[in-house]
Design a protein around this motif. Structure first.
Motif, PDB file in Angstrom:
ATOM      1  N   GLY A 160       0.600  -1.164  -0.194  1.00 41.61           N
ATOM      2  CA  GLY A 160      -0.214   0.119  -0.237  1.00 41.61           C
ATOM      3  C   GLY A 160       0.743   1.031   0.011  1.00 41.61           C
ATOM      4  O   GLY A 160       0.677   2.163   1.206  1.00 41.61           O
ATOM      5  N   THR A 161       2.013   1.799  -0.994  1.00 38.66           N
ATOM      6  CA  THR A 161       2.556   2.310  -1.526  1.00 38.66           C
ATOM      7  C   THR A 161       1.297   3.855  -2.450  1.00 38.66           C
ATOM      8  O   THR A 161       2.529   4.453  -2.581  1.00 38.66           O
ATOM      9  CB  THR A 161       3.507   2.271  -1.332  1.00 38.66           C
ATOM     10  OG1 THR A 161       4.143   1.580  -2.594  1.00 38.66           O
ATOM     11  CG2 THR A 161       4.316   1.722  -1.067  1.00 38.66           C
ATOM     12  N   THR A 162       0.773   3.903  -2.639  1.00 41.38           N
ATOM     13  CA  THR A 162       0.151   4.661  -3.619  1.00 41.38           C
ATOM     14  C   THR A 162      -0.076   6.027  -2.961  1.00 41.38           C
ATOM     15  O   THR A 162      -0.593   6.935  -3.189  1.00 41.38           O
ATOM     16  CB  THR A 162      -1.336   4.309  -4.441  1.00 41.38           C
ATOM     17  OG1 THR A 162      -2.039   4.155  -3.465  1.00 41.38           O
ATOM     18  CG2 THR A 162      -0.809   3.003  -5.436  1.00 41.38           C
ATOM     19  N   PHE A 180      10.699  -2.244  -1.948  1.00 45.99           N
ATOM     20  CA  PHE A 180       9.751  -3.238  -2.936  1.00 45.99           C
ATOM     21  C   PHE A 180       8.459  -2.990  -2.742  1.00 45.99           C
ATOM     22  O   PHE A 180       8.254  -2.765  -1.442  1.00 45.99           O
ATOM     23  CB  PHE A 180       9.588  -4.657  -3.000  1.00 45.99           C
ATOM     24  CG  PHE A 180      11.338  -4.726  -3.371  1.00 45.99           C
ATOM     25  CD1 PHE A 180      11.029  -5.419  -4.638  1.00 45.99           C
ATOM     26  CD2 PHE A 180      12.180  -5.690  -2.601  1.00 45.99           C
ATOM     27  CE1 PHE A 180      12.382  -6.375  -5.493  1.00 45.99           C
ATOM     28  CE2 PHE A 180      13.119  -5.684  -3.801  1.00 45.99           C
ATOM     29  CZ  PHE A 180      13.194  -6.466  -4.935  1.00 45.99           C
ATOM     30  N   MET A 181       7.498  -1.675  -4.008  1.00 44.79           N
ATOM     31  CA  MET A 181       6.549  -1.398  -3.248  1.00 44.79           C
ATOM     32  C   MET A 181       5.422  -2.583  -4.421  1.00 44.79           C
ATOM     33  O   MET A 181       5.303  -2.999  -4.954  1.00 44.79           O
ATOM     34  CB  MET A 181       5.861  -0.216  -4.195  1.00 44.79           C
ATOM     35  CG  MET A 181       7.259   1.158  -3.526  1.00 44.79           C
ATOM     36  SD  MET A 181       6.841   2.554  -3.617  1.00 44.79           S
ATOM     37  CE  MET A 181       6.500   2.231  -5.696  1.00 44.79           C
ATOM     38  N   LEU A 182       4.279  -3.466  -2.702  1.00 38.28           N
ATOM     39  CA  LEU A 182       3.616  -3.986  -3.268  1.00 38.28           C
ATOM     40  C   LEU A 182       2.351  -3.379  -3.705  1.00 38.28           C
ATOM     41  O   LEU A 182       1.841  -2.781  -2.647  1.00 38.28           O
ATOM     42  CB  LEU A 182       3.238  -5.278  -2.299  1.00 38.28           C
ATOM     43  CG  LEU A 182       4.334  -6.644  -2.347  1.00 38.28           C
ATOM     44  CD1 LEU A 182       5.619  -5.995  -2.604  1.00 38.28           C
ATOM     45  CD2 LEU A 182       3.963  -7.809  -1.394  1.00 38.28           C
ATOM     46  N   ASN A 183       1.496  -3.227  -4.654  1.00 40.66           N
ATOM     47  CA  ASN A 183       0.294  -2.783  -4.769  1.00 40.66           C
ATOM     48  C   ASN A 183      -0.209  -2.915  -5.717  1.00 40.66           C
ATOM     49  O   ASN A 183       0.021  -4.119  -6.664  1.00 40.66           O
ATOM     50  CB  ASN A 183       0.683  -1.150  -5.466  1.00 40.66           C
ATOM     51  CG  ASN A 183       1.335  -0.306  -5.025  1.00 40.66           C
ATOM     52  OD1 ASN A 183       0.911   0.114  -3.104  1.00 40.66           O
ATOM     53  ND2 ASN A 183       2.112   0.442  -4.627  1.00 40.66           N
ATOM     54  N   ARG A 184      -2.053  -2.650  -5.816  1.00 38.59           N
ATOM     55  CA  ARG A 184      -2.243  -3.576  -6.390  1.00 38.59           C
ATOM     56  C   ARG A 184      -2.093  -3.068  -8.435  1.00 38.59           C
ATOM     57  O   ARG A 184      -2.149  -1.921  -7.978  1.00 38.59           O
ATOM     58  CB  ARG A 184      -4.544  -3.013  -7.114  1.00 38.59           C
ATOM     59  CG  ARG A 184      -5.018  -4.288  -5.400  1.00 38.59           C
ATOM     60  CD  ARG A 184      -5.984  -3.776  -5.906  1.00 38.59           C
ATOM     61  NE  ARG A 184      -6.270  -1.905  -4.758  1.00 38.59           N
ATOM     62  CZ  ARG A 184      -7.527  -1.698  -4.634  1.00 38.59           C
ATOM     63  NH1 ARG A 184      -8.531  -2.511  -4.486  1.00 38.59           N
ATOM     64  NH2 ARG A 184      -6.912  -0.269  -3.578  1.00 38.59           N
ATOM     65  N   THR A 195       8.656  -2.458  -8.154  1.00 32.00           N
ATOM     66  CA  THR A 195       6.626  -2.383  -7.612  1.00 32.00           C
ATOM     67  C   THR A 195       6.146  -3.947  -8.486  1.00 32.00           C
ATOM     68  O   THR A 195       6.824  -3.745  -8.983  1.00 32.00           O
ATOM     69  CB  THR A 195       5.890  -1.546  -8.568  1.00 32.00           C
ATOM     70  OG1 THR A 195       6.279   0.349  -7.946  1.00 32.00           O
ATOM     71  CG2 THR A 195       4.428  -1.787  -8.004  1.00 32.00           C
ATOM     72  N   ILE A 196       6.121  -4.334  -7.200  1.00 29.21           N
ATOM     73  CA  ILE A 196       5.517  -5.705  -7.580  1.00 29.21           C
ATOM     74  C   ILE A 196       4.112  -5.496  -7.625  1.00 29.21           C
ATOM     75  O   ILE A 196       3.457  -5.163  -6.620  1.00 29.21           O
ATOM     76  CB  ILE A 196       6.169  -6.799  -6.672  1.00 29.21           C
ATOM     77  CG1 ILE A 196       7.547  -6.442  -7.347  1.00 29.21           C
ATOM     78  CG2 ILE A 196       5.912  -7.592  -6.688  1.00 29.21           C
ATOM     79  CD1 ILE A 196       7.751  -7.497  -6.773  1.00 29.21           C
ATOM     80  N   ASP A 197       3.476  -5.932  -8.586  1.00 24.65           N
ATOM     81  CA  ASP A 197       1.740  -6.148  -8.327  1.00 24.65           C
ATOM     82  C   ASP A 197       1.443  -7.441  -6.949  1.00 24.65           C
ATOM     83  O   ASP A 197       1.807  -8.717  -6.992  1.00 24.65           O
ATOM     84  CB  ASP A 197       0.633  -6.491  -9.614  1.00 24.65           C
ATOM     85  CG  ASP A 197       1.466  -5.952 -10.780  1.00 24.65           C
ATOM     86  OD1 ASP A 197       1.031  -4.009 -10.605  1.00 24.65           O
ATOM     87  OD2 ASP A 197       1.294  -6.610 -11.990  1.00 24.65           O
ATOM     88  N   CYS A 198       0.273  -6.567  -6.359  1.00 23.97           N
ATOM     89  CA  CYS A 198      -0.151  -7.484  -5.148  1.00 23.97           C
ATOM     90  C   CYS A 198      -2.067  -7.815  -4.506  1.00 23.97           C
ATOM     91  O   CYS A 198      -1.013  -6.000  -4.422  1.00 23.97           O
ATOM     92  CB  CYS A 198       0.925  -7.454  -4.375  1.00 23.97           C
ATOM     93  SG  CYS A 198       0.841  -8.674  -2.906  1.00 23.97           S
TER      94      CYS A 198
END
Length: 163
Positions: free
Chosen positions: A32-34, A53-57, A80-83
């Motif tokens: 949740g880094t948005t 590493f930023m995990l975001n939709r 960024t890694i999609d998560c």
């Protein structure tokens, strides 16, 4: 190390970033880094030399968040890694990507930040309440899957953390 000032000036904690230690050689994973706390944490860690590493939709906001950090800190190591925390398969996929990227260094800090609230009463594809899975269950899964990498970082740095 020189760095740009944070994206949000701090009214209550002036000089906080100046007092933070150098984070070079340490890897941070943040969900949740948005916006909000996750966004500010990712900027601060990047400013102090940490690998982020930023995990975001998957979304345009996610891409914008990474680009904003790289614009403010051109030498930052930010990925960024999609998560999507509303899908266990997506969480497991993100964990696989992290394992392949962090095997040597481990993960110094896992920051389980993402969350939602006041959502409609509906189930995820995994059959759980959308808010419960996003805020709790997926973070537990993420932590469990990444625990060996946290242990690795503790061996390298003397400690690691789950936030």
């Amino acid at each position: 190390m020189t760095y740009n000032k944070p994206i949000l000036p701090s009214k209550f904690y002036p000089g906080f970033l100046d007092r933070m230690p150098d984070l070079d050689g340490k890897t941070f994973v943040i969900t949740g880094t948005t916006s909000g706390t996750g966004k500010v944490a990712a900027h601060a860690i990047a400013a102090k030399g940490g690998r982020v590493f930023m995990l975001n939709r998957p979304s345009p906001r996610s891409i914008q968040a990474q680009n904003a950090i790289l614009s403010a800190h051109p030498n930052a190591d930010v990925t960024t890694i999609d998560c999507d925390l509303q899908q266990f398969a997506s969480v497991r996929s993100a964990c696989d990507a992290l394992v392949s990227n962090c095997t040597e260094s481990g993960i110094f800090a896992l920051v389980n930040n993402a969350g939602i609230m006041a959502m409609a009463d509906e189930a995820t594809v995994d059959g759980y309440d959308i808010q419960m899975q996003t805020n709790h269950l997926s973070h537990f899964l993420l932590t469990r899957e990444l625990f060996p990498l946290l242990t690795k970082a503790a061996d390298v740095h003397g400690d690691s953390r789950i936030v």
